[in-house]
Design a protein around this motif. Structure first.
Motif, PDB file in Angstrom:
ATOM      1  N   HIS A 110       0.819  -1.216   0.000  1.00 44.27           N
ATOM      2  CA  HIS A 110       0.000   0.000   0.000  1.00 44.27           C
ATOM      3  C   HIS A 110       0.850   1.262   0.000  1.00 44.27           C
ATOM      4  N   ASN A 111       2.074   1.173   0.443  1.00 43.93           N
ATOM      5  CA  ASN A 111       2.988   2.318   0.430  1.00 43.93           C
ATOM      6  C   ASN A 111       3.925   2.152  -0.764  1.00 43.93           C
ATOM      7  N   TYR A 112       3.336   2.170  -1.942  1.00 47.80           N
ATOM      8  CA  TYR A 112       4.042   1.757  -3.149  1.00 47.80           C
ATOM      9  C   TYR A 112       4.839   2.849  -3.849  1.00 47.80           C
ATOM     10  N   GLN A 113       4.580   4.104  -3.566  1.00 46.08           N
ATOM     11  CA  GLN A 113       5.205   5.164  -4.362  1.00 46.08           C
ATOM     12  C   GLN A 113       6.730   5.142  -4.282  1.00 46.08           C
ATOM     13  N   LYS A 118      12.060   2.939  -7.075  1.00 48.75           N
ATOM     14  CA  LYS A 118      13.305   2.169  -7.077  1.00 48.75           C
ATOM     15  C   LYS A 118      13.433   1.325  -8.343  1.00 48.75           C
ATOM     16  N   HIS A 119      12.306   1.093  -9.010  1.00 48.93           N
ATOM     17  CA  HIS A 119      12.291   0.234 -10.200  1.00 48.93           C
ATOM     18  C   HIS A 119      12.040   0.993 -11.497  1.00 48.93           C
ATOM     19  N   PHE A 120      11.409   2.156 -11.421  1.00 52.13           N
ATOM     20  CA  PHE A 120      11.024   2.903 -12.617  1.00 52.13           C
ATOM     21  C   PHE A 120      11.469   4.352 -12.498  1.00 52.13           C
ATOM     22  N   PRO A 121      11.892   4.951 -13.620  1.00 54.15           N
ATOM     23  CA  PRO A 121      12.237   6.375 -13.575  1.00 54.15           C
ATOM     24  C   PRO A 121      10.999   7.206 -13.221  1.00 54.15           C
ATOM     25  N   PRO A 126       3.055   7.728 -13.500  1.00 54.40           N
ATOM     26  CA  PRO A 126       1.981   8.711 -13.381  1.00 54.40           C
ATOM     27  C   PRO A 126       2.050   9.412 -12.014  1.00 54.40           C
ATOM     28  N   PRO A 127       1.563  10.644 -11.934  1.00 55.74           N
ATOM     29  CA  PRO A 127       1.550  11.349 -10.644  1.00 55.74           C
ATOM     30  C   PRO A 127       0.830  10.554  -9.554  1.00 55.74           C
ATOM     31  N   GLN A 132       6.219  11.765 -12.330  1.00 57.38           N
ATOM     32  CA  GLN A 132       6.042  13.035 -13.036  1.00 57.38           C
ATOM     33  C   GLN A 132       5.565  12.820 -14.471  1.00 57.38           C
ATOM     34  N   GLY A 133       5.191  11.614 -14.804  1.00 51.54           N
ATOM     35  CA  GLY A 133       4.763  11.301 -16.165  1.00 51.54           C
ATOM     36  C   GLY A 133       3.312  11.678 -16.399  1.00 51.54           C
TER      37      GLY A 133
END
Length: 161
Positions: A110-113, A118-121, A126-127, A132-133
């Protein structure tokens, strides 16, 4: 025209299969010939670079590449907001998975942001996911438009047996 693959593609493919570049080239040629024999309207690309990627996704097994195949190599499965009950079920399932697949499964909870970053730029997330995509809604609309514009090709693919 004789195929001259990009040097890095050929070296990477040869290294992955522990084969010589000539063997990789023969596999690409064999896949092309068999694909053309299978269907005059082969729905996928026949370019050498595409066939090379297609074979790499199937560990250079030409028979496997032509049987119920999709040219995709799963590099990761990322889950967010997975239910609490999923973890014990997944613990049972992992006993049947290879170590390679286990390493590719990421549960962000649930605290995924921060975990996703760590895995994706951050530029492509998505916001709504801490990035910032483009927004999630924009991405869904882009995908919907792509699918609708590709309707004819997708129908042709679905008719291939």
């Amino acid at each position: 025209a004789e195929y001259k693959p990009q040097e890095d593609s050929l070296e990477q493919s040869s290294g992955e299969t522990h084969t010589q570049p000539d063997s990789v080239l023969r596999s690409v040629a064999q896949l092309r010939l068999r694909a053309l024999k299978q269907s005059l309207n082969w729905p996928l690309g026949l370019e050498d670079e595409f066939l090379l990627k297609f074979l790499r996704a199937r560990d250079f097994d030409v028979d496997l590449a032509l049987k119920d195949s999709f040219p995709l190599k799963v590099r990761g499965i990322h889950m967010i907001n997975e239910p609490v009950l999923f973890h014990p079920v997944f613990a049972i399932i992992t006993k049947f998975l290879s170590d390679k697949i286990k390493e590719r499964v990421h549960m962000h909870g649930h605290n995924y942001q921060s975990s996703l970053r760590k895995h994706f730029p951050v530029q492509i997330l998505p916001p709504e996911y801490g990035g910032q995509g483009p927004t999630y809604e924009e991405l869904c609309q882009e995908w919907t438009n792509f699918v609708l514009q590709s309707e004819k090709e997708l129908l042709e693919l679905s008719l291939v047996t």
